[in-house]
Design a protein around this motif. Structure first.
Motif, PDB file in Angstrom:
ATOM      1  N   ARG A  79       0.835  -1.212   0.000  1.00  0.00           N
ATOM      2  CA  ARG A  79       0.000   0.000   0.000  1.00  0.00           C
ATOM      3  C   ARG A  79       0.869   1.261   0.000  1.00  0.00           C
ATOM      4  O   ARG A  79       0.570   2.257   0.664  1.00  0.00           O
ATOM      5  CB  ARG A  79      -0.951   0.001   1.206  1.00  0.00           C
ATOM      6  N   GLU A  80       1.961   1.203  -0.790  1.00  0.00           N
ATOM      7  CA  GLU A  80       2.891   2.321  -0.882  1.00  0.00           C
ATOM      8  C   GLU A  80       3.009   2.850  -2.307  1.00  0.00           C
ATOM      9  O   GLU A  80       3.822   3.742  -2.558  1.00  0.00           O
ATOM     10  CB  GLU A  80       4.278   1.878  -0.402  1.00  0.00           C
ATOM     11  N   LEU A  81       2.201   2.324  -3.207  1.00  0.00           N
ATOM     12  CA  LEU A  81       2.369   2.679  -4.610  1.00  0.00           C
ATOM     13  C   LEU A  81       2.066   4.152  -4.869  1.00  0.00           C
ATOM     14  O   LEU A  81       2.660   4.764  -5.762  1.00  0.00           O
ATOM     15  CB  LEU A  81       1.454   1.799  -5.470  1.00  0.00           C
ATOM     16  N   ALA A  82       1.170   4.731  -4.082  1.00  0.00           N
ATOM     17  CA  ALA A  82       0.790   6.129  -4.294  1.00  0.00           C
ATOM     18  C   ALA A  82       1.677   7.102  -3.519  1.00  0.00           C
ATOM     19  O   ALA A  82       1.478   8.319  -3.614  1.00  0.00           O
ATOM     20  CB  ALA A  82      -0.676   6.330  -3.892  1.00  0.00           C
ATOM     21  N   ASP A  83       2.661   6.584  -2.769  1.00  0.00           N
ATOM     22  CA  ASP A  83       3.466   7.454  -1.916  1.00  0.00           C
ATOM     23  C   ASP A  83       4.460   8.302  -2.688  1.00  0.00           C
ATOM     24  O   ASP A  83       4.897   9.352  -2.203  1.00  0.00           O
ATOM     25  CB  ASP A  83       4.216   6.612  -0.870  1.00  0.00           C
ATOM     26  N   GLY A  84       4.874   7.861  -3.856  1.00  0.00           N
ATOM     27  CA  GLY A  84       5.850   8.616  -4.630  1.00  0.00           C
ATOM     28  C   GLY A  84       6.056   7.973  -5.976  1.00  0.00           C
ATOM     29  O   GLY A  84       5.545   6.884  -6.247  1.00  0.00           O
ATOM     30  N   ALA A  85       6.805   8.656  -6.828  1.00  0.00           N
ATOM     31  CA  ALA A  85       7.004   8.168  -8.191  1.00  0.00           C
ATOM     32  C   ALA A  85       8.019   7.038  -8.222  1.00  0.00           C
ATOM     33  O   ALA A  85       9.026   7.037  -7.506  1.00  0.00           O
ATOM     34  CB  ALA A  85       7.455   9.301  -9.096  1.00  0.00           C
ATOM     35  N   LEU A  86       7.759   6.066  -9.062  1.00  0.00           N
ATOM     36  CA  LEU A  86       8.690   4.987  -9.362  1.00  0.00           C
ATOM     37  C   LEU A  86       9.434   5.353 -10.633  1.00  0.00           C
ATOM     38  O   LEU A  86       8.864   5.990 -11.530  1.00  0.00           O
ATOM     39  CB  LEU A  86       7.930   3.676  -9.541  1.00  0.00           C
ATOM     40  N   ARG A 114      18.930   9.664 -17.536  1.00  0.00           N
ATOM     41  CA  ARG A 114      18.748  11.121 -17.475  1.00  0.00           C
ATOM     42  C   ARG A 114      17.303  11.490 -17.195  1.00  0.00           C
ATOM     43  O   ARG A 114      17.013  12.472 -16.502  1.00  0.00           O
ATOM     44  CB  ARG A 114      19.221  11.747 -18.788  1.00  0.00           C
ATOM     45  N   ALA A 115      16.365  10.711 -17.726  1.00  0.00           N
ATOM     46  CA  ALA A 115      14.948  10.953 -17.441  1.00  0.00           C
ATOM     47  C   ALA A 115      14.656  10.760 -15.955  1.00  0.00           C
ATOM     48  O   ALA A 115      13.828  11.469 -15.382  1.00  0.00           O
ATOM     49  CB  ALA A 115      14.074  10.028 -18.281  1.00  0.00           C
ATOM     50  N   VAL A 116      15.320   9.783 -15.322  1.00  0.00           N
ATOM     51  CA  VAL A 116      15.166   9.589 -13.883  1.00  0.00           C
ATOM     52  C   VAL A 116      15.578  10.844 -13.138  1.00  0.00           C
ATOM     53  O   VAL A 116      14.914  11.278 -12.182  1.00  0.00           O
ATOM     54  CB  VAL A 116      16.001   8.389 -13.408  1.00  0.00           C
ATOM     55  N   LEU A 117      16.684  11.465 -13.572  1.00  0.00           N
ATOM     56  CA  LEU A 117      17.242  12.630 -12.886  1.00  0.00           C
ATOM     57  C   LEU A 117      16.509  13.924 -13.229  1.00  0.00           C
ATOM     58  O   LEU A 117      16.352  14.799 -12.365  1.00  0.00           O
ATOM     59  CB  LEU A 117      18.723  12.779 -13.238  1.00  0.00           C
ATOM     60  N   GLU A 118      16.053  14.051 -14.473  1.00  0.00           N
ATOM     61  CA  GLU A 118      15.529  15.326 -14.946  1.00  0.00           C
ATOM     62  C   GLU A 118      14.038  15.304 -15.271  1.00  0.00           C
ATOM     63  O   GLU A 118      13.447  16.353 -15.544  1.00  0.00           O
ATOM     64  CB  GLU A 118      16.305  15.749 -16.206  1.00  0.00           C
ATOM     65  N   GLY A 119      13.432  14.127 -15.264  1.00  0.00           N
ATOM     66  CA  GLY A 119      12.043  14.012 -15.675  1.00  0.00           C
ATOM     67  C   GLY A 119      11.071  14.402 -14.579  1.00  0.00           C
ATOM     68  O   GLY A 119      11.445  14.904 -13.514  1.00  0.00           O
ATOM     69  N   SER A 120       9.797  14.144 -14.841  1.00  0.00           N
ATOM     70  CA  SER A 120       8.748  14.471 -13.881  1.00  0.00           C
ATOM     71  C   SER A 120       7.792  13.293 -13.759  1.00  0.00           C
ATOM     72  O   SER A 120       7.709  12.441 -14.649  1.00  0.00           O
ATOM     73  CB  SER A 120       7.979  15.719 -14.313  1.00  0.00           C
ATOM     74  N   ALA A 121       7.080  13.255 -12.657  1.00  0.00           N
ATOM     75  CA  ALA A 121       6.161  12.153 -12.391  1.00  0.00           C
ATOM     76  C   ALA A 121       4.892  12.311 -13.216  1.00  0.00           C
ATOM     77  O   ALA A 121       4.326  13.404 -13.299  1.00  0.00           O
ATOM     78  CB  ALA A 121       5.821  12.099 -10.911  1.00  0.00           C
ATOM     79  N   ARG A 122       4.456  11.212 -13.804  1.00  0.00           N
ATOM     80  CA  ARG A 122       3.203  11.202 -14.547  1.00  0.00           C
ATOM     81  C   ARG A 122       2.284  10.146 -13.944  1.00  0.00           C
ATOM     82  O   ARG A 122       2.688   9.003 -13.729  1.00  0.00           O
ATOM     83  CB  ARG A 122       3.458  10.879 -16.020  1.00  0.00           C
ATOM     84  N   ARG A 123       1.048  10.558 -13.658  1.00  0.00           N
ATOM     85  CA  ARG A 123       0.089   9.645 -13.064  1.00  0.00           C
ATOM     86  C   ARG A 123      -0.436   8.672 -14.108  1.00  0.00           C
ATOM     87  O   ARG A 123      -0.768   9.051 -15.231  1.00  0.00           O
ATOM     88  CB  ARG A 123      -1.092  10.417 -12.467  1.00  0.00           C
ATOM     89  N   LEU A 124      -0.530   7.398 -13.723  1.00  0.00           N
ATOM     90  CA  LEU A 124      -0.980   6.349 -14.629  1.00  0.00           C
ATOM     91  C   LEU A 124      -2.061   5.513 -13.963  1.00  0.00           C
ATOM     92  O   LEU A 124      -2.119   5.390 -12.736  1.00  0.00           O
ATOM     93  CB  LEU A 124       0.193   5.452 -15.023  1.00  0.00           C
ATOM     94  N   ALA A 263      -3.517   5.767 -10.281  1.00  0.00           N
ATOM     95  CA  ALA A 263      -3.199   5.076  -9.029  1.00  0.00           C
ATOM     96  C   ALA A 263      -1.716   5.090  -8.688  1.00  0.00           C
ATOM     97  O   ALA A 263      -1.346   4.838  -7.549  1.00  0.00           O
ATOM     98  CB  ALA A 263      -3.691   3.636  -9.097  1.00  0.00           C
ATOM     99  N   TRP A 264      -0.866   5.368  -9.688  1.00  0.00           N
ATOM    100  CA  TRP A 264       0.570   5.360  -9.418  1.00  0.00           C
ATOM    101  C   TRP A 264       1.269   6.340 -10.332  1.00  0.00           C
ATOM    102  O   TRP A 264       0.673   6.859 -11.280  1.00  0.00           O
ATOM    103  CB  TRP A 264       1.144   3.959  -9.566  1.00  0.00           C
ATOM    104  N   SER A 265       2.533   6.609 -10.019  1.00  0.00           N
ATOM    105  CA  SER A 265       3.308   7.591 -10.789  1.00  0.00           C
ATOM    106  C   SER A 265       4.586   6.960 -11.311  1.00  0.00           C
ATOM    107  O   SER A 265       5.244   6.175 -10.617  1.00  0.00           O
ATOM    108  CB  SER A 265       3.664   8.797  -9.919  1.00  0.00           C
ATOM    109  N   LEU A 266       4.922   7.329 -12.532  1.00  0.00           N
ATOM    110  CA  LEU A 266       6.160   6.877 -13.173  1.00  0.00           C
ATOM    111  C   LEU A 266       6.911   8.101 -13.658  1.00  0.00           C
ATOM    112  O   LEU A 266       6.320   9.015 -14.245  1.00  0.00           O
ATOM    113  CB  LEU A 266       5.834   5.959 -14.356  1.00  0.00           C
ATOM    114  N   LEU A 272       7.971  14.534 -22.849  1.00  0.00           N
ATOM    115  CA  LEU A 272       7.240  13.379 -23.354  1.00  0.00           C
ATOM    116  C   LEU A 272       5.888  13.779 -23.926  1.00  0.00           C
ATOM    117  O   LEU A 272       5.142  14.537 -23.324  1.00  0.00           O
ATOM    118  CB  LEU A 272       7.015  12.356 -22.242  1.00  0.00           C
ATOM    119  N   THR A 273       5.602  13.289 -25.125  1.00  0.00           N
ATOM    120  CA  THR A 273       4.249  13.363 -25.649  1.00  0.00           C
ATOM    121  C   THR A 273       3.523  12.114 -25.217  1.00  0.00           C
ATOM    122  O   THR A 273       4.139  11.066 -25.000  1.00  0.00           O
ATOM    123  CB  THR A 273       4.252  13.455 -27.182  1.00  0.00           C
TER     124      THR A 273
END
Length: 277
Positions: A79-86, A114-124, A263-266, A272-273
């Protein structure tokens, strides 16, 4: 560094074994841009423990689609999937990282890191079944031949039977003849609406999360496909297996999947388009 710059980098054992060079490149890029704790689990249990003990660090998985799905499932069960971006850096053969690519993650080690370092969380969206399993993208009944799948390891007897099959030449096919399409007796309901019953065999059923709803497609034997949008789908009938993303599950006699929007963020690239549906 601030908390978001603290990374827990979990490197899947399969990725380390099959493509150590890509793993090294991704690890070095991540270490150059953030404070990164590196974990090298050898078993699924060690993988789960590493995620569970991440503290305030942001989890990053280096591995193929199976590693990504393992992380999503583990965080969901806790029950930690919504706590932060993966975050994920795909490493593996092209067919083993198709899911990650379809979600918008770059498939090159440098670009993904680089996307890990510079990207942003997107809800999925997420599909959650009544056995607490998860589906990130889509499921298919029956399993079907497309894409790599993970099943239980074969036993010694299975291995012997496989060897025998390789030694026995199959009967030649007759030119111009087509194999009969196999049908399945399944009852399919979407939000309580009956789409198909066991007395009307179907060739297949697919369910796919798409923009806050689940798109359900039922392919009858002798009619046009039935397409609806729903929030819950129940399939029952004779014991069946199904492919959930890259994993094969079953057999089960009935299963219900419920859509959980956003429900979760990546973590994905800033530019990204939206990925092709």
């Amino acid at each position: 560094m601030s908390a978001p710059d603290q990374l827990l980098v979990v490197i899947d054992a399969v990725a380390r074994r099959n493509d150590g060079e890509s793993v090294r490149i991704a690890r070095d890029v991540l270490r150059a841009g953030a404070s990164a704790k590196i974990c090298l689990p050898d078993t699924p249990a060690e993988f789960a423990r590493a995620l569970a003990r991440r503290g305030s660090r942001r989890p990053v998985v280096i591995g193929d689609d199976r590693a990504l799905l393992r992380a999503v499932a583990q965080l969901h069960r806790g029950r930690e999937l919504a706590d932060g971006a993966l975050s994920v850096v795909p490493v593996g053969p092209r067919g083993a990282v198709e899911l990650s690519g379809s979600l918008g993650v770059p498939l090159g080690a440098v670009a993904a890191a680089r996307a890990v370092l510079e990207g942003s969380a997107r809800r999925l969206d997420l599909l959650v079944d009544d056995g607490d399993g998860v589906v990130v993208r889509s499921l298919r009944i029956p399993v079907g031949p497309a894409g790599p799948a993970v099943v239980e390891p074969p036993s010694v007897w299975d291995t012997c039977r496989s060897l025998v099959r390789t030694l026995v030449r199959p009967a030649p096919s007759v030119p111009g003849m087509r194999a009969a399409t196999r049908t399945h007796r399944l009852r399919v309901e979407a939000d309580g609406r009956l789409l198909s019953d066991v007395d009307d065999p179907v060739e297949g059923v697919t369910v796919r999360s798409r923009g806050g709803v689940a798109e359900v497609v039922v392919r009858p034997r002798a009619a046009e496909p039935v397409r609806v949008e729903a929030t819950a789908v129940t399939v029952s009938g004779a014991a069946f297996r199904y492919r959930a993303d890259a994993l094969v599950t079953g057999p089960v006699g009935t299963r219900t999947w419920t859509l959980r929007p956003a429900a979760w963020s990546l973590t994905l690239p800033q530019s990204l388009t939206p990925p092709a549906e």
